[in-house]
Design a protein around this motif. Structure first.
Motif, PDB file in Angstrom:
ATOM      1  N   TYR A   1      -2.832   9.096  -5.690  1.00 36.55           N
ATOM      2  CA  TYR A   1      -3.472   9.829  -4.679  1.00 36.55           C
ATOM      3  C   TYR A   1      -2.021  10.928  -4.232  1.00 36.55           C
ATOM      4  CZ  TYR A   1      -8.043   8.620  -6.241  1.00 36.55           C
ATOM      5  OH  TYR A   1      -9.235   7.950  -6.289  1.00 36.55           O
TER       6      TYR A   1
ATOM      7  N   VAL B   1       0.544  -1.352   0.094  1.00 32.14           N
ATOM      8  CA  VAL B   1      -0.521   0.239  -0.124  1.00 32.14           C
ATOM      9  C   VAL B   1       1.005   1.272   0.046  1.00 32.14           C
ATOM     10  CG1 VAL B   1      -1.588   1.512   0.911  1.00 32.14           C
ATOM     11  CG2 VAL B   1      -1.706  -1.190   1.183  1.00 32.14           C
TER      12      VAL B   1
ATOM     13  N   ARG C   1      -7.009  13.401   1.277  1.00 35.32           N
ATOM     14  CA  ARG C   1      -6.368  12.383  -0.047  1.00 35.32           C
ATOM     15  C   ARG C   1      -6.877  12.995  -1.338  1.00 35.32           C
ATOM     16  NH1 ARG C   1      -8.715   6.698  -2.675  1.00 35.32           N
ATOM     17  NH2 ARG C   1     -10.071   7.631  -2.963  1.00 35.32           N
TER      18      ARG C   1
ATOM     19  N   GLU D   1      -5.363   4.105  -8.878  1.00 35.72           N
ATOM     20  CA  GLU D   1      -6.207   4.681  -8.009  1.00 35.72           C
ATOM     21  C   GLU D   1      -7.207   3.638  -7.406  1.00 35.72           C
ATOM     22  OE1 GLU D   1     -10.180   7.065  -9.970  1.00 35.72           O
ATOM     23  OE2 GLU D   1      -9.403   5.790 -11.749  1.00 35.72           O
ATOM     24  N   ARG D   2      -7.451   2.221  -7.947  1.00 30.76           N
ATOM     25  CA  ARG D   2      -7.243   1.475  -6.733  1.00 30.76           C
ATOM     26  C   ARG D   2      -6.525   1.376  -5.970  1.00 30.76           C
ATOM     27  NH1 ARG D   2      -9.004  -2.162 -11.577  1.00 30.76           N
ATOM     28  NH2 ARG D   2      -6.845  -2.466 -11.790  1.00 30.76           N
ATOM     29  N   SER D   3      -4.272   1.592  -6.306  1.00 31.67           N
ATOM     30  CA  SER D   3      -3.809   1.108  -4.964  1.00 31.67           C
ATOM     31  C   SER D   3      -3.813   1.655  -4.495  1.00 31.67           C
ATOM     32  CB  SER D   3      -2.767   0.375  -6.273  1.00 31.67           C
ATOM     33  OG  SER D   3      -2.007   2.258  -6.441  1.00 31.67           O
ATOM     34  N   GLY D   4      -3.918   3.442  -4.392  1.00 32.68           N
ATOM     35  CA  GLY D   4      -4.336   4.601  -3.316  1.00 32.68           C
ATOM     36  C   GLY D   4      -2.080   5.475  -4.869  1.00 32.68           C
TER      37      GLY D   4
ATOM     38  N   ASP E   1      -1.365   5.596   4.503  1.00 38.89           N
ATOM     39  CA  ASP E   1      -1.611   4.723   3.781  1.00 38.89           C
ATOM     40  C   ASP E   1      -2.291   5.669   2.899  1.00 38.89           C
ATOM     41  OD1 ASP E   1      -3.940   4.793   2.992  1.00 38.89           O
ATOM     42  OD2 ASP E   1      -3.844   3.713   5.392  1.00 38.89           O
ATOM     43  N   ARG E   2      -2.375   5.406   1.421  1.00 38.34           N
ATOM     44  CA  ARG E   2      -2.746   6.927   0.554  1.00 38.34           C
ATOM     45  C   ARG E   2      -4.307   6.668  -0.434  1.00 38.34           C
ATOM     46  NH1 ARG E   2       2.452   8.869  -3.746  1.00 38.34           N
ATOM     47  NH2 ARG E   2       2.249   6.434  -3.909  1.00 38.34           N
ATOM     48  N   GLN E   3      -4.095   5.641   0.139  1.00 38.10           N
ATOM     49  CA  GLN E   3      -5.496   5.234   0.245  1.00 38.10           C
ATOM     50  C   GLN E   3      -6.874   5.816   0.874  1.00 38.10           C
ATOM     51  OE1 GLN E   3      -5.160   0.842   0.856  1.00 38.10           O
ATOM     52  NE2 GLN E   3      -4.437   0.343  -1.995  1.00 38.10           N
ATOM     53  N   SER E   4      -7.135   6.154   2.026  1.00 35.20           N
ATOM     54  CA  SER E   4      -8.128   6.927   2.320  1.00 35.20           C
ATOM     55  C   SER E   4      -7.845   8.357   3.020  1.00 35.20           C
ATOM     56  CB  SER E   4      -8.658   6.211   3.099  1.00 35.20           C
ATOM     57  OG  SER E   4      -7.380   5.259   4.316  1.00 35.20           O
TER      58      SER E   4
END
Length: 140
Positions: free
Chosen positions: A122, A22, A79, A116-119, A56-59
């Motif tokens: 962002y 991630v 993000r 986009e899916r992995s983050g 993490d950059r996912q959220s």
């Protein structure tokens, strides 16, 4: 020659596995006065400011800053989508893979979707948090 190719293949596999984690970003946190505790999403991440937290950059994330004798502060880290970076990486990926020029656009779109899916597409904002703490009991 075969041995060199095998070693290079093994190294490439290791790099791919390492890249699959991630994506994270370090956020620098500083307070006045120093020595505050930082919580990210409710978990203690830093015992005493100044410090940096890895998120993490996912959220989005909520930073809570606490210091005895001072009011608690909360900062939202959001993000933000970076389409220029994702598209650039997609185009480069298409070129490196030797895609036909007319297929580079579809490769770029596929790469943007994957980022986009992995983050990876962002960034977290703000990337630096500097806060002056208010003494407890002080008026607003």
């Amino acid at each position: 020659m075969v041995r060199t190719a095998a070693i290079l293949s093994a190294l490439a596999c290791l790099l791919l596995v390492a890249a699959c984690g991630v994506p994270k970003q370090k956020i620098a946190v500083s307070t006045d006065p120093l020595g505050a505790t930082v919580y990210a999403d409710g978990k203690k991440t830093c015992g005493a400011t100044p410090c940096s937290v890895s998120l993490d950059r996912q959220s989005d994330h909520l930073l809570t800053i606490v210091k005895e004798g001072y009011k608690q502060e909360e900062i939202m880290i959001r993000r933000r989508f970076k389409p220029d970076r994702a598209i650039r990486d997609g185009v480069i990926s298409g070129i490196i893979k030797g895609a036909d020029p007319k297929d580079v656009a579809s490769e770029a779109a596929r790469e943007v979707d994957e980022q986009e899916r992995s983050g990876e597409a962002y960034v977290l904002d703000p990337s630096i948090v500097t806060i002056k703490l208010t003494p407890a009991g002080a008026g607003i």
